[in-house]
Enzyme design. Structure first.
Site, PDB file in Angstrom:
ATOM      1  N   PHE A 116       0.818  -1.217   0.000  1.00 53.56           N
ATOM      2  CA  PHE A 116       0.000   0.000   0.000  1.00 53.56           C
ATOM      3  C   PHE A 116       0.851   1.267   0.000  1.00 53.56           C
ATOM      4  CE2 PHE A 116      -2.602  -3.328   2.038  1.00 53.56           C
ATOM      5  CZ  PHE A 116      -3.681  -3.331   1.153  1.00 53.56           C
TER       6      PHE A 116
ATOM      7  N   GLU B 169       4.336   6.338  -3.827  1.00 54.24           N
ATOM      8  CA  GLU B 169       5.596   6.866  -4.331  1.00 54.24           C
ATOM      9  C   GLU B 169       5.877   8.192  -3.625  1.00 54.24           C
ATOM     10  OE1 GLU B 169       5.945   7.048  -8.569  1.00 54.24           O
ATOM     11  OE2 GLU B 169       5.177   5.024  -8.823  1.00 54.24           O
TER      12      GLU B 169
ATOM     13  N   PHE C  11      -7.091  12.584   0.980  1.00 54.84           N
ATOM     14  CA  PHE C  11      -7.461  12.332  -0.427  1.00 54.84           C
ATOM     15  C   PHE C  11      -8.695  13.122  -0.854  1.00 54.84           C
ATOM     16  CE2 PHE C  11      -4.617   9.281  -2.474  1.00 54.84           C
ATOM     17  CZ  PHE C  11      -3.693   9.218  -1.456  1.00 54.84           C
ATOM     18  N   LEU C  12      -8.785  14.335  -0.322  1.00 56.01           N
ATOM     19  CA  LEU C  12      -9.862  15.233  -0.728  1.00 56.01           C
ATOM     20  C   LEU C  12      -9.282  16.529  -1.309  1.00 56.01           C
ATOM     21  CD1 LEU C  12     -12.535  14.833   2.120  1.00 56.01           C
ATOM     22  CD2 LEU C  12     -12.679  14.011  -0.236  1.00 56.01           C
TER      23      LEU C  12
ATOM     24  N   ALA D 269      -8.715  18.639  -4.384  1.00 48.98           N
ATOM     25  CA  ALA D 269      -9.147  18.740  -5.782  1.00 48.98           C
ATOM     26  C   ALA D 269      -7.951  19.112  -6.653  1.00 48.98           C
ATOM     27  CB  ALA D 269     -10.240  19.797  -5.897  1.00 48.98           C
TER      28      ALA D 269
ATOM     29  N   CYS E 214      -0.614   3.516 -10.525  1.00 56.51           N
ATOM     30  CA  CYS E 214      -1.510   2.621  -9.776  1.00 56.51           C
ATOM     31  C   CYS E 214      -2.990   2.910  -9.979  1.00 56.51           C
ATOM     32  CB  CYS E 214      -1.170   2.686  -8.297  1.00 56.51           C
ATOM     33  SG  CYS E 214       0.561   2.334  -8.002  1.00 56.51           S
TER      34      CYS E 214
ATOM     35  N   LYS F  92       2.725  13.481  -9.510  1.00 57.34           N
ATOM     36  CA  LYS F  92       2.655  14.091  -8.177  1.00 57.34           C
ATOM     37  C   LYS F  92       4.073  14.458  -7.767  1.00 57.34           C
ATOM     38  CE  LYS F  92       3.122  10.081  -5.182  1.00 57.34           C
ATOM     39  NZ  LYS F  92       2.578   9.381  -4.043  1.00 57.34           N
TER      40      LYS F  92
END
Ligand code: UGA
Length: 435
Positions: free
Chosen positions: A152, A155, A252-253, A255, A263, A324
């Site tokens: 899990f 990177e 993970f919110l 935008a 992945c 990212k």
């Protein structure tokens, strides 16, 4: 424990190295002689903060080594991990298992004593059983157990994620294999990490369900951001407001221009394809895939609109190319959709990324690569921020403005504040907030 890791890609190299940091004896195997030679010379083939230090430390301590010979590495091992790539198959998007099955075949031919064969590659449900069938072609059933142990890690934060995970998921169905896995992960259970034992199928599906859920969360907030722009709301406030609900959670919110990487895109496609194969289609995941794909392309329109409707012949500065920050990985990066669309509309693209330019050069043609964040801005008609590298968060904005032809900034990662940008005289566009 003696561990052999087959495959020195992202997952293989990070996991193998971290296992040696736990104190296990680890041999990493790869067919690519050049890569093994470079690793033996201390060169790290990927950009991952902190990995070079751990590789050097554990190699020196004699716990970590690299070789091409799989047979001798398997003979010595208590557990052999398969950490090879499972790229998207052309056509249907299902994971291509060629390398997994090839590794299983070679491992099966090399096993001499009881060995746990652990699948760490991201593989569709049912793969563990197929690996067991392949092993059974050359080994009697008392010589092996197959275990699923998905990874899990993210990177750019891979070492921390491996050393301090939220949980470890292990699909193991015999006491003997569970004991081996418990011994391998003992350093983590000692720091109270939950180790969840499941069936093979549940473990395999957990990996895909986890990634698909996170991809859905991102896609959800991206669509909420679009609505925020229309109704005059601020997506940061909305994300905070919902994220403080413990049932939702704030992570993970953020935008942005849409998710990319090696992945989420690949795994959502593979999960959807599996759901079709098993006649339980997950429509939600299909929608996430489509919404995200079209979003990445649509981001170019923001730049065109910010420039008054045309970018033909204009110089556009691009900051950030990787999917990212803190990685050199360009796979399925939004930049690969945005930049070609801008080029097609006639723009001259001048780009900079701290780590991704080597890889980007082979993927993006007709653009000028620059030596630092300021070079592309000289005389630019607009700047677009695609990746939120730290060094872009603290640019000298007076210098940015004075070097540009017109101070238009399209910030697809919301790293600046709309009010401050306005006060500084920028024409600022962002995502889900009022500019
Ligand atoms: C992802 C998962 O986060 C890991 O848990 C998983 O192990 C890994 O995939 C994998 O399957 O190997 P990774 O692809 O390295 O990790 O990157 P993330 O940090 O999850 O970001 C993925 C994409 O989502 C990036 O393009 C990022 O910019 C985007 N994102 C992420 C957002 O747009 N908003 C967010 O709030 C978070």
């Amino acid at each position: 424990m003696r561990i052999t890791m087959v495959g020195t890609g992202y997952v293989g190299l990070v996991s193998g190295t971290c296992f040696s940091e736990f104190g296990h004896e680890v041999i990493c195997v790869d067919k690519d002689q050049g890569k093994i030679d470079r690793l033996n010379a201390g060169e790290i083939p990927i950009f991952e903060p902190g990995l070079d230090v751990l590789v050097a430390k554990n190699t020196k301590a004699g716990r970590l080594s690299f070789q091409t010979d799989l047979v001798s590495a398997v003979e010595k091992a208590d557990a052999v991990f398969i950490g090879v790539g499972t790229p998207s198959r052309r056509g249907d998007g299902q994971a291509d298992l060629t390398y997994v099955f090839q590794a299983a075949k070679e491992i099966g031919q090399a096993i001499k004593d009881y060995t746990v064969v652990v699948n760490k590659s991201t593989v569709p449900v049912g793969t563990g059983r197929k690996v067991a069938e392949i092993l059974a072609e050359t080994c009697t059933s008392d010589l092996f157990d197959v275990v699923s142990n998905p990874e899990f890690l993210r990177e750019g934060a891979a070492i921390e994620d491996f050393m301090r995970p939220d949980r470890v998921v292990v699909g193991a169905e015999t006491d003997k294999s569970k004991k081996v896995m418990e011994a391998i992960y003992r350093p983590l259970s000692l720091i109270q990490t939950p180790i969840l034992f499941t069936s093979l199928e549940s473990s395999e599906l957990t990996k895909y369900a986890g990634n698909a859920f996170l991809a859905t969360k991102i896609t959800f907030i991206n669509e909420i951001a679009d609505l925020c722009e229309k109704v005059g709301a601020d997506v940061h406030s909305v994300a905070k407001g919902i994220g403080l609900d413990g049932r939702i959670g704030g992570k993970f919110l953020h935008a942005g221009p849409g998710f990319g990487g090696s992945c989420f895109p690949k795994d959502t496609r593979a999960l959807y394809q599996s759901s079709l194969e098993f006649e339980a289609p997950i429509k939600l995941v299909e929608t996430v895939i489509n919404v995200n794909e079209s979003r990445k392309i649509r981001m170019a329109d923001r730049v065109i609109t910010a420039c008054g409707g045309s970018i033909d012949g204009k110089k556009i500065a691009v900051l950030g190319l990787t999917f990212k920050p803190n990685t050199d990985d360009m796979r399925e990066s939004p930049s690969l959709d945005i930049i070609p669309t801008l080029c097609k509309a006639g723009a001259n693209i001048h780009a900079y990324d701290p780590e991704g330019m080597e890889e980007a050069k082979s993927l993006l043609s007709d653009i000028t690569f620059c030596k630092d964040a300021y070079e592309p801005l000289e005389g630019a008609d607009a700047v677009v921020i695609i990746t939120e590298w730290n060094e872009f968060r603290a640019l000298d904005l007076d210098r940015v403005k004075s070097s540009m032809k017109s101070p238009i900034m399209v910030d697809l990662r919301n790293i600046y504040e709309p009010r401050e940008m306005k006060d500084l005289g920028f024409e600022y566009t962002c995502v889900g907030r009022q500019a």
